[in-house]
Design an enzyme around this catalytic site. Structure first.
Site, PDB file in Angstrom:
ATOM      1  N   LYS A 132      33.285  40.712 -10.847  1.00 40.52           N
ATOM      2  CA  LYS A 132      33.816  42.001 -11.300  1.00 40.52           C
ATOM      3  C   LYS A 132      33.339  43.154 -10.433  1.00 40.52           C
ATOM      4  CE  LYS A 132      34.862  41.181 -16.161  1.00 40.52           C
ATOM      5  NZ  LYS A 132      34.625  41.603 -17.538  1.00 40.52           N
ATOM      6  N   LYS A 136      44.242  32.340 -13.653  1.00 39.20           N
ATOM      7  CA  LYS A 136      44.203  32.414 -15.114  1.00 39.20           C
ATOM      8  C   LYS A 136      45.222  33.421 -15.648  1.00 39.20           C
ATOM      9  CE  LYS A 136      40.718  33.112 -17.980  1.00 39.20           C
ATOM     10  NZ  LYS A 136      39.391  33.368 -18.562  1.00 39.20           N
ATOM     11  N   LYS A 140      45.322  39.689 -18.877  1.00 35.32           N
ATOM     12  CA  LYS A 140      45.948  40.945 -19.308  1.00 35.32           C
ATOM     13  C   LYS A 140      45.994  41.963 -18.189  1.00 35.32           C
ATOM     14  CE  LYS A 140      41.881  41.334 -22.215  1.00 35.32           C
ATOM     15  NZ  LYS A 140      41.581  41.340 -23.640  1.00 35.32           N
TER      16      LYS A 140
END
Ligand code: TRP
Length: 332
Positions: free
Chosen positions: A111, A194, A197
Site C-alpha cells: 500500500k 483480485k 472496489k
C-alpha cells in the site's frame, strides 16, 4: 468460550468478493459462535476518505451484513469508532510491538509503495489496531481472507507479548479461520487480479447492489479465452479467467470446483455464462434488493448500530479496565 470478531472497511462498493470471501461465511458461523461483526471505520481513514461517503459506506456495509442474513439481534453489529476502547488498546499494544514486526507486513509495503516516507503512521500501525479490535473482546476466532493472515499472526504475537510482559494469561491467541480457494474472487476483466472496489472498471466486479441487468451484462462481457471449458480441473492450469468464473459458480451454488468443471465439461463459455448469470442473479438479487430497502431506512440501520455499540461498548469497557489494572494505570 468461543468468540468471533471480524470486520470490513466501509470504503466504497461492496462486491461479490466481500460476500463470498467474508460475509457469507459469517452467516454460517453465527450459529456456533458468539459473533461480533464490526464496520471498521477507524481502519478506513488510514487512507483519505470523504466524510459523507464514509458515513454512507458505513450504513451500506451494515445493510449488507443484515441483508446477507446476519442476525442483528443474536450478533453484535457496530461501527468501530463508537467504541473508544479500540484506539486506547491500540496505543497500549503500540508500546509493546517492536518495529521489526511491523516492518515485515507485506500489505503495508504494497500500500505504501515506493513513497514510504509519505505513508501515514496510521497505515503503518493498522495491524496493531486490528489486534486491538480482536483482543478488546478477547476474540478467539477470526474469519478472514488469505490476505489478512499475516495481520492475524501479528495479533497472536501481540497477545503473547502482552501476556509475557505482565506475567498473565489474559489474552487468548486468536485463531484465523481461512476459507477455501473458491472464495478468492478475481476480477472479471483479469483473472490474475483480485476483484477490488478500487478497480477503475465497473466491469471488473459484481457489486452487491447491482440489479439483474447489470449482473448479466458484466458476466456477458467478462474476459474469457478462446477454448471450450476443460473436461477436468487440471485443464484450468494457465486459464485464470475460466478458473475464476467456474470458481464463482461453484461458490454461488455451494458445489466443489471439480463438480462444477464436470457439469460444464467441454461447454462453450457463452452457454456457461448464461448459467452463471442465472445463479448470480438468484443469489445476489435478493441481497441487493434488501440492501437498497435498508439503505432507504437509515433510522433502522442506525438503530442496529446503536444497539451494537452499546453491547460492544459494555464488554470493551470491562476488558479495558482489567487491562488498565494490569498495565498499572491508576483509576482514582
Ligand atoms: N484488515 C481487515 C481487512 O481489510 C479489516 C479488519 C480490521 C479486520 N480489523 C479487523 C478483520 C479485525 C478481522 C478482525 O479486511
Amino acid at each position: 468460550m468461543n468468540r468471533i470478531f471480524s470486520g470490513i472497511q466501509p470504503t466504497g462498493n461492496l462486491h461479490l468478493g466481500n460476500y463470498l470471501g467474508a460475509i457469507r461465511n459469517w452467516v454460517k458461523l453465527q450459529r456456533d459462535y458468539e459473533c461480533i461483526f464490526c464496520i471498521v471505520d477507524l481502519h478506513a481513514i488510514t487512507v483519505p476518505q470523504e466524510p459523507a461517503a464514509l458515513r454512507a459506506a458505513t450504513r451500506e456495509v451494515t445493510a449488507a451484513y443484515i441483508a446477507s442474513g446476519i442476525d442483528a439481534e443474536a450478533c453484535t453489529i457496530f461501527n468501530q469508532s463508537t467504541v473508544p476502547g479500540h484506539s486506547e488498546l491500540s496505543w497500549i499494544f503500540s508500546c509493546i510491538t517492536p518495529l521489526g514486526w511491523l516492518n515485515r507486513m507485506t500489505q503495508f509495503k504494497e500500500k505504501a509503495g515506493k513513497q514510504r516516507d509519505n505513508a501515514g503512521l496510521g497505515l503503518y500501525a493498522y495491524p496493531v489496531l486490528m489486534a486491538a479490535d480482536i483482543l478488546l473482546y478477547k476474540g478467539t476466532h477470526v474469519p478472514v481472507g488469505e490476505d489478512q493472515k499475516q495481520h492475524l499472526e501479528l495479533a497472536r504475537d501481540i497477545a503473547g507479548a502482552f501476556n509475557r510482559r505482565y506475567g498473565v494469561e489474559y489474552f487468548p491467541l486468536p485463531e484465523p479461520q481461512i476459507f477455501g480457494t473458491a472464495t478468492r474472487v478475481m476480477s472479471l476483466r483479469d483473472g490474475t487480479k483480485k476483484m477490488s472496489k478500487s478497480d477503475a472498471s465497473e466491469f471488473s466486479r459484481l457489486n452487491l447492489t447491482d440489479g439483474a441487468d447489470a449482473i448479466a451484462d458484466k458476466i456477458r462481457k467478462a474476459k474469457t479465452d478462446p477454448h471450450p471449458l476443460p473436461e477436468a480441473a487440471e485443464g484450468l492450469a494457465g486459464r485464470p479467467e475460466a478458473e475464476n468464473l467456474l470458481g464463482i459458480y461453484a461458490a454461488l451454488t455451494d458445489k466443489t470446483l471439480e463438480a462444477t468443471v464436470a457439469e460444464f465439461a467441454g461447454a462453450q463459455f457463452s452457454t456457461f455464462k448464461g448459467a452463471l448469470s442465472d445463479v448470480a442473479v438468484a443469489v445476489l438479487g435478493p441481497i441487493g434488493a434488501e440492501m437498497k430497502r435498508l439503505m432507504d431506512d437509515p433510522g433502522y440501520v442506525d438503530g442496529v448500530l446503536r444497539r451494537g455499540a452499546e453491547k460492544a461498548g459494555t464488554m470493551a469497557a470491562r476488558h479495558l479496565r482489567e487491562v488498565q489494572d494490569l498495565v498499572g494505570f491508576l483509576r482514582p
